[in-house]
Write a protein that holds these residues in place. Structure first.
Motif, PDB file in Angstrom:
ATOM      1  N   LYS A 125      10.841  52.277  27.731  1.00 14.59           N
ATOM      2  CA  LYS A 125      10.606  52.433  26.301  1.00 14.59           C
ATOM      3  C   LYS A 125      11.356  51.356  25.531  1.00 14.59           C
ATOM      4  O   LYS A 125      12.293  50.740  26.033  1.00 14.59           O
ATOM      5  CB  LYS A 125      11.059  53.816  25.826  1.00 14.59           C
ATOM      6  N   ARG A 126      10.916  51.162  24.303  1.00 11.25           N
ATOM      7  CA  ARG A 126      11.600  50.231  23.409  1.00 11.25           C
ATOM      8  C   ARG A 126      12.578  51.021  22.551  1.00 11.25           C
ATOM      9  O   ARG A 126      12.244  52.086  22.020  1.00 11.25           O
ATOM     10  CB  ARG A 126      10.594  49.502  22.530  1.00 11.25           C
ATOM     11  N   HIS A 127      13.804  50.493  22.447  1.00  9.58           N
ATOM     12  CA  HIS A 127      14.833  51.151  21.649  1.00  9.58           C
ATOM     13  C   HIS A 127      15.514  50.088  20.795  1.00  9.58           C
ATOM     14  O   HIS A 127      16.345  49.321  21.288  1.00  9.58           O
ATOM     15  CB  HIS A 127      15.846  51.849  22.554  1.00  9.58           C
ATOM     16  N   SER A 201      19.387  48.411  30.171  1.00  6.46           N
ATOM     17  CA  SER A 201      18.932  47.838  28.904  1.00  6.46           C
ATOM     18  C   SER A 201      18.746  46.335  29.056  1.00  6.46           C
ATOM     19  O   SER A 201      19.564  45.652  29.680  1.00  6.46           O
ATOM     20  CB  SER A 201      19.930  48.120  27.780  1.00  6.46           C
TER      21      SER A 201
END
Length: 219
Positions: A125-127, A201
Protein backbone atom coordinates in the motif's frame (compact mmCIF):
# COMPACT_ATOMS: atom_id res chain seq x y z
CA UNK A 1 16.18 -37.31 -3.18
CA UNK A 2 13.68 -35.39 -5.33
CA UNK A 3 13.44 -38.37 -7.69
CA UNK A 4 12.85 -40.69 -4.78
CA UNK A 5 10.14 -38.47 -3.31
CA UNK A 6 8.36 -38.30 -6.67
CA UNK A 7 8.64 -42.12 -6.78
CA UNK A 8 10.25 -42.04 -10.24
CA UNK A 9 12.56 -44.80 -9.01
CA UNK A 10 9.70 -46.89 -7.71
CA UNK A 11 7.09 -46.73 -4.98
CA UNK A 12 8.40 -45.95 -1.50
CA UNK A 13 7.31 -47.53 1.72
CA UNK A 14 5.92 -45.23 4.41
CA UNK A 15 9.20 -45.45 6.34
CA UNK A 16 11.30 -44.69 3.25
CA UNK A 17 9.09 -41.72 2.35
CA UNK A 18 9.53 -40.37 5.89
CA UNK A 19 13.33 -40.43 5.69
CA UNK A 20 13.39 -38.99 2.15
CA UNK A 21 11.24 -36.12 3.43
CA UNK A 22 13.69 -35.54 6.30
CA UNK A 23 16.63 -35.47 3.85
CA UNK A 24 14.90 -32.92 1.61
CA UNK A 25 14.01 -30.75 4.60
CA UNK A 26 17.63 -30.82 5.75
CA UNK A 27 18.91 -29.86 2.29
CA UNK A 28 16.42 -26.98 2.15
CA UNK A 29 17.47 -25.71 5.58
CA UNK A 30 21.16 -25.88 4.69
CA UNK A 31 20.60 -24.06 1.38
CA UNK A 32 18.64 -21.34 3.17
CA UNK A 33 21.38 -20.97 5.79
CA UNK A 34 24.12 -20.55 3.16
CA UNK A 35 22.01 -18.05 1.20
CA UNK A 36 21.34 -15.99 4.33
CA UNK A 37 25.02 -15.89 5.30
CA UNK A 38 26.00 -14.74 1.81
CA UNK A 39 23.24 -12.14 1.53
CA UNK A 40 23.85 -10.74 5.01
CA UNK A 41 27.36 -9.79 3.91
CA UNK A 42 26.38 -8.53 0.46
CA UNK A 43 23.37 -6.42 1.47
CA UNK A 44 24.67 -4.89 4.71
CA UNK A 45 24.43 -1.09 4.11
CA UNK A 46 27.61 -0.48 6.13
CA UNK A 47 29.91 -3.19 4.81
CA UNK A 48 28.10 -4.75 1.86
CA UNK A 49 29.74 -4.84 -1.56
CA UNK A 50 26.58 -5.58 -3.54
CA UNK A 51 25.69 -2.76 -5.91
CA UNK A 52 21.99 -2.07 -6.37
CA UNK A 53 20.84 -3.02 -9.86
CA UNK A 54 17.79 -0.85 -10.42
CA UNK A 55 15.01 -1.54 -12.86
CA UNK A 56 11.31 -0.77 -13.07
CA UNK A 57 9.87 -2.78 -10.22
CA UNK A 58 6.24 -3.82 -9.70
CA UNK A 59 5.93 -4.62 -5.99
CA UNK A 60 2.41 -6.00 -6.39
CA UNK A 61 3.63 -8.49 -8.99
CA UNK A 62 6.54 -9.50 -6.73
CA UNK A 63 4.25 -10.04 -3.74
CA UNK A 64 1.75 -12.08 -5.75
CA UNK A 65 4.53 -14.28 -7.13
CA UNK A 66 6.05 -14.88 -3.69
CA UNK A 67 2.69 -15.82 -2.18
CA UNK A 68 1.97 -18.20 -5.07
CA UNK A 69 5.32 -19.91 -4.44
CA UNK A 70 4.47 -20.39 -0.75
CA UNK A 71 0.98 -21.86 -1.08
CA UNK A 72 2.15 -25.47 -0.78
CA UNK A 73 4.05 -25.10 2.53
CA UNK A 74 1.21 -22.93 3.84
CA UNK A 75 -1.38 -25.57 2.98
CA UNK A 76 0.66 -28.20 4.81
CA UNK A 77 0.11 -26.16 7.98
CA UNK A 78 -3.50 -25.36 7.07
CA UNK A 79 -2.62 -21.66 6.85
CA UNK A 80 -4.69 -19.16 4.88
CA UNK A 81 -2.50 -16.71 2.95
CA UNK A 82 -4.07 -13.72 1.19
CA UNK A 83 -2.79 -10.72 -0.78
CA UNK A 84 -4.08 -7.19 -0.22
CA UNK A 85 -2.78 -4.68 -2.78
CA UNK A 86 -3.87 -1.05 -3.12
CA UNK A 87 -4.63 0.39 -6.55
CA UNK A 88 -2.45 3.47 -6.03
CA UNK A 89 0.90 1.67 -5.63
CA UNK A 90 3.26 3.02 -8.32
CA UNK A 91 6.00 1.25 -10.24
CA UNK A 92 9.32 2.11 -8.57
CA UNK A 93 12.98 2.01 -9.54
CA UNK A 94 14.55 -0.60 -7.30
CA UNK A 95 16.55 -3.80 -7.12
CA UNK A 96 13.86 -6.43 -7.69
CA UNK A 97 16.08 -9.33 -6.60
CA UNK A 98 16.92 -7.68 -3.28
CA UNK A 99 13.30 -6.78 -2.56
CA UNK A 100 12.09 -10.23 -3.53
CA UNK A 101 14.60 -11.76 -1.13
CA UNK A 102 13.52 -9.47 1.72
CA UNK A 103 9.79 -10.06 1.22
CA UNK A 104 10.38 -13.80 0.85
CA UNK A 105 12.14 -13.81 4.22
CA UNK A 106 9.11 -12.17 5.84
CA UNK A 107 6.67 -14.64 4.27
CA UNK A 108 8.94 -17.57 5.21
CA UNK A 109 8.98 -16.40 8.82
CA UNK A 110 5.22 -15.92 8.94
CA UNK A 111 4.67 -19.49 7.75
CA UNK A 112 7.26 -20.87 10.18
CA UNK A 113 5.97 -19.06 13.25
CA UNK A 114 2.20 -19.03 12.71
CA UNK A 115 0.40 -21.96 14.37
CA UNK A 116 -1.51 -24.44 12.21
CA UNK A 117 -4.82 -23.05 11.04
CA UNK A 118 -3.65 -19.44 11.26
CA UNK A 119 -4.02 -16.55 8.83
CA UNK A 120 -1.37 -14.52 7.00
CA UNK A 121 -1.94 -11.37 4.95
CA UNK A 122 0.70 -9.98 2.61
CA UNK A 123 0.00 -6.45 1.47
CA UNK A 124 1.32 -3.51 -0.53
CA UNK A 125 0.00 0.00 0.00
CA UNK A 126 0.93 3.64 -0.34
CA UNK A 127 1.39 5.55 2.90
CA UNK A 128 2.18 9.23 2.44
CA UNK A 129 5.40 9.44 0.46
CA UNK A 130 6.29 5.78 1.03
CA UNK A 131 5.30 2.42 -0.34
CA UNK A 132 4.77 -0.11 2.43
CA UNK A 133 5.01 -3.87 2.07
CA UNK A 134 3.69 -5.73 5.09
CA UNK A 135 3.24 -9.30 6.29
CA UNK A 136 0.65 -9.77 9.02
CA UNK A 137 -0.07 -12.94 10.98
CA UNK A 138 -2.20 -14.01 13.93
CA UNK A 139 0.56 -16.02 15.56
CA UNK A 140 2.05 -15.92 19.06
CA UNK A 141 3.19 -12.30 18.96
CA UNK A 142 6.51 -10.86 20.14
CA UNK A 143 7.32 -9.28 23.50
CA UNK A 144 8.34 -5.57 23.41
CA UNK A 145 11.82 -6.32 24.79
CA UNK A 146 12.40 -8.81 21.98
CA UNK A 147 11.09 -6.50 19.24
CA UNK A 148 13.92 -4.03 19.84
CA UNK A 149 16.62 -6.51 18.82
CA UNK A 150 14.80 -8.60 16.22
CA UNK A 151 16.55 -7.02 13.24
CA UNK A 152 20.07 -7.38 14.63
CA UNK A 153 22.46 -9.87 13.07
CA UNK A 154 22.14 -13.47 14.38
CA UNK A 155 19.16 -12.66 16.62
CA UNK A 156 16.60 -15.38 17.31
CA UNK A 157 13.88 -15.23 19.95
CA UNK A 158 14.02 -18.14 22.37
CA UNK A 159 10.51 -19.35 23.14
CA UNK A 160 9.15 -22.81 23.69
CA UNK A 161 6.68 -22.39 20.82
CA UNK A 162 9.60 -21.79 18.43
CA UNK A 163 11.70 -24.84 19.31
CA UNK A 164 10.69 -26.62 16.09
CA UNK A 165 11.89 -23.71 13.92
CA UNK A 166 15.44 -23.76 12.57
CA UNK A 167 17.26 -20.69 11.30
CA UNK A 168 20.38 -18.54 11.22
CA UNK A 169 18.98 -15.39 12.80
CA UNK A 170 19.93 -13.46 9.65
CA UNK A 171 16.59 -13.26 7.83
CA UNK A 172 15.31 -10.06 9.44
CA UNK A 173 18.77 -8.49 9.37
CA UNK A 174 18.68 -8.95 5.59
CA UNK A 175 15.16 -7.47 5.44
CA UNK A 176 16.24 -4.27 7.17
CA UNK A 177 19.49 -4.09 5.17
CA UNK A 178 17.57 -4.27 1.88
CA UNK A 179 15.13 -1.58 3.03
CA UNK A 180 17.96 0.71 4.14
CA UNK A 181 19.84 0.24 0.87
CA UNK A 182 16.73 1.74 -0.77
CA UNK A 183 16.58 4.62 1.72
CA UNK A 184 13.78 3.00 3.73
CA UNK A 185 13.44 0.95 6.87
CA UNK A 186 11.91 -2.19 8.36
CA UNK A 187 10.13 -2.70 11.67
CA UNK A 188 7.54 -4.79 13.49
CA UNK A 189 4.33 -4.07 15.37
CA UNK A 190 3.27 -6.94 17.59
CA UNK A 191 1.14 -7.90 20.56
CA UNK A 192 1.67 -11.12 22.49
CA UNK A 193 -1.20 -13.52 21.91
CA UNK A 194 -2.57 -11.61 18.91
CA UNK A 195 0.12 -11.69 16.24
CA UNK A 196 2.62 -9.51 14.41
CA UNK A 197 2.90 -7.23 11.39
CA UNK A 198 6.28 -6.72 9.73
CA UNK A 199 6.81 -3.70 7.49
CA UNK A 200 9.23 -2.65 4.76
CA UNK A 201 9.08 1.01 3.70
CA UNK A 202 10.45 2.35 0.42
CA UNK A 203 10.39 6.17 0.03
CA UNK A 204 8.97 7.53 -3.22
CA UNK A 205 11.83 9.91 -3.87
CA UNK A 206 15.29 10.16 -5.39
CA UNK A 207 16.63 7.08 -7.14
CA UNK A 208 13.50 5.09 -6.25
CA UNK A 209 11.41 7.12 -8.71
CA UNK A 210 10.93 5.87 -12.25
CA UNK A 211 12.21 8.54 -14.64
CA UNK A 212 9.94 8.94 -17.63
CA UNK A 213 11.95 8.88 -20.82
CA UNK A 214 11.52 11.89 -23.12
CA UNK A 215 10.69 11.04 -26.74
CA UNK A 216 10.58 13.12 -29.91
CA UNK A 217 6.79 13.04 -29.69
CA UNK A 218 6.99 14.92 -26.35
CA UNK A 219 9.00 17.79 -27.86
Amino acid sequence: ADMLESQMAGELTERQAYFVGKILAGISQMTSLVDNIQDAGRYDPETGFYEIERSQCDLIDIVQRIVANHLVPAEKQELTVTVNASDDVPIISADANMLERAITNLVDNAIKYTPNGGKIEVGVKRHGNDVLVYVQDNGFGIRPEDQRRLFERHTRIRRQEHNRVKGSGLGLFIVRSVAQRHGGNAWVESEVGKGSTFYISIPLEGDNLVVRQTTEHDN
